[in-house]
Design a protein around this motif. Structure first.
Motif, PDB file in Angstrom:
ATOM      1  N   VAL A  51      -5.074  -5.844   1.737  1.00 24.23           N
ATOM      2  CA  VAL A  51      -5.685  -4.615   2.234  1.00 24.23           C
ATOM      3  C   VAL A  51      -7.201  -4.739   2.247  1.00 24.23           C
ATOM      4  CG1 VAL A  51      -6.025  -2.160   1.709  1.00 24.23           C
ATOM      5  CG2 VAL A  51      -3.750  -3.183   1.518  1.00 24.23           C
ATOM      6  N   ARG A  92      -0.324  -5.371   2.955  1.00 22.34           N
ATOM      7  CA  ARG A  92       0.422  -4.746   4.045  1.00 22.34           C
ATOM      8  C   ARG A  92       1.047  -5.842   4.895  1.00 22.34           C
ATOM      9  NH1 ARG A  92      -1.542   0.576   6.664  1.00 22.34           N
ATOM     10  NH2 ARG A  92      -2.469   1.752   4.946  1.00 22.34           N
ATOM     11  N   GLY A 130      -4.001  -5.018  -3.103  1.00 27.53           N
ATOM     12  CA  GLY A 130      -3.004  -4.392  -2.246  1.00 27.53           C
ATOM     13  C   GLY A 130      -2.700  -5.222  -1.016  1.00 27.53           C
ATOM     14  N   PHE A 152      -8.764  -1.671  -4.581  1.00 25.62           N
ATOM     15  CA  PHE A 152      -7.361  -1.239  -4.527  1.00 25.62           C
ATOM     16  C   PHE A 152      -6.886  -1.003  -5.954  1.00 25.62           C
ATOM     17  CE2 PHE A 152      -2.781  -1.602  -4.260  1.00 25.62           C
ATOM     18  CZ  PHE A 152      -2.473  -1.029  -3.040  1.00 25.62           C
ATOM     19  N   ASP A 166       0.812  -1.206   0.000  1.00 24.17           N
ATOM     20  CA  ASP A 166       0.000   0.000   0.000  1.00 24.17           C
ATOM     21  C   ASP A 166       0.856   1.272   0.000  1.00 24.17           C
ATOM     22  OD1 ASP A 166      -2.042   1.838   0.355  1.00 24.17           O
ATOM     23  OD2 ASP A 166      -2.923   0.813   2.088  1.00 24.17           O
TER      24      ASP A 166
END
Length: 336
Positions: free
Chosen positions: A297, A287, A285, A301, A253
């Motif tokens: 995520v 993380r 996305g 996205f 991200d």
């Protein structure tokens, strides 16, 4: 196999002179010391998400209608089939886009050998009669060049694309997506970096895989060993303070704090380092999951970058194409 392959298939030298910039792409900025700027866009990791690719193209055209170029930092396709390249070309043709497009090769361009046919995953019988050479030929036909590395110009700004010259699993059964670069490509890169350094031009380098200990995700074990010759590549890039390296692959991200970093390479006599930028992703996305891995995520996205090269600085903006909003912005002074 890439941990997301199944998901993808299923679904500061400065600008030398304003006179060198084509007027169609030259944007007067006003204000002291700013002069004329060149703007272009960088995205990565389309991986078959053609709908989001189209949305990204439309948003870039609306926000940056005179873009000098578009760089795509790899994972153009989900698997590397010729039909998938054709779908990307068709989607590109349906939307306004810059004349100059710089394509970098990614690991997903080498995933045909994992499939017996486009509808049948068969990793146990890898490479399923697919030759390594055929995968490179498909990319070369699509990119309209004979090598994975190339140089182009976005409104007078040099753009160098890098890429692996082997798919590692063909050469070592213990490896998969690791990047191998030939002496010829290293020599070419070194020569071009010095060429533009002597002319006091910033250089934009586009590559799919991230270098270790740089942007988001690169301290995670998933991305610690992407390059078989990481130190050699870092040694070349690290000598030049006005090099900007754009890498994809992680899908991490752009909201994260380390989306842009300065990487100092010991022994290069460049104590200010060079700039490394995460490109986000068009498709999905991620993380950090807090456990040494990563987590999606979630939700919509679709992220990428707008880059503006001024006389004395480079401005990099992170963009959410789905929501049509700016996420972040950083200004990196040039060293001229």
């Amino acid at each position: 196999m890439d941990r997301r392959a199944l998901l993808a298939v299923g679904g500061g030298a400065a600008l030398a002179a304003a006179a060198s910039v084509p007027q169609a792409y030259a944007t007067p900025l006003g204000g002291p010391g700013r002069g004329t700027a060149v703007r272009f866009n960088v995205i990565s990791d389309i991986q078959g998400d053609l709908r989001d690719f189209g949305r990204a193209l439309d948003d870039m055209a609306a926000v940056n209608p005179h873009s000098a170029g578009l760089a795509v930092a790899g994972d153009i396709t989900p698997r590397g089939y010729d039909a998938e390249y054709a779908q990307v070309s068709a989607e590109l043709a349906r939307h306004s886009h810059p004349r100059e497009v710089a394509w970098a090769i990614g690991n997903h361009e080498f995933y045909v050998p994992k499939w017996r046919d486009p509808g049948t995953l068969s990793q146990d019988t890898w490479p399923n009669n697919t030759t390594e050479d055929s995968l490179f030929r498909s990319f070369h036909r699509f990119a309209r060049r004979g090598t994975v590395h190339a140089e182009t110009s976005f409104g007078g700004i040099p753009v160098l694309t890098l890429g692996t010259e082997r798919y590692a699993h063909y050469h070592d059964p213990k490896l998969w997506d690791e990047v191998w670069i030939s002496d010829a490509q290293f020599t070419w890169l070194e020569e071009r970096l010095w060429h533009w350094s002597r002319r006091r031009k910033p250089v934009m380098v586009i590559t799919h895989h991230p270098l270790p200990n740089t942007v988001s995700g690169t301290r995670n074990k998933l991305y610690a060993s992407d390059y078989l010759q990481a130190d050699r590549l870092l040694g070349l890039l690290g000598r030049h303070p006005d090099v900007f390296l754009f890498s994809g692959h992680t899908h991490w991200d752009l909201e994260l704090s380390d989306w842009v970093v300065r990487r100092v390479v010991p022994g290069t006599a460049n104590l200010s380092g060079f700039t490394v930028v995460n490109t986000g992703a068009i498709q999905t996305g991620y993380r950090d999951d807090g456990k040494g891995g990563e987590v999606s995520v979630g939700g919509t996205f679709n992220q990428g970058l707008q880059v503006e090269v001024r006389r004395d600085a480079v401005v990099i903006k992170a963009r959410d194409f789905a929501r049509r909003t700016w996420l972040k912005e950083i200004t990196v002074p040039l060293t001229r």
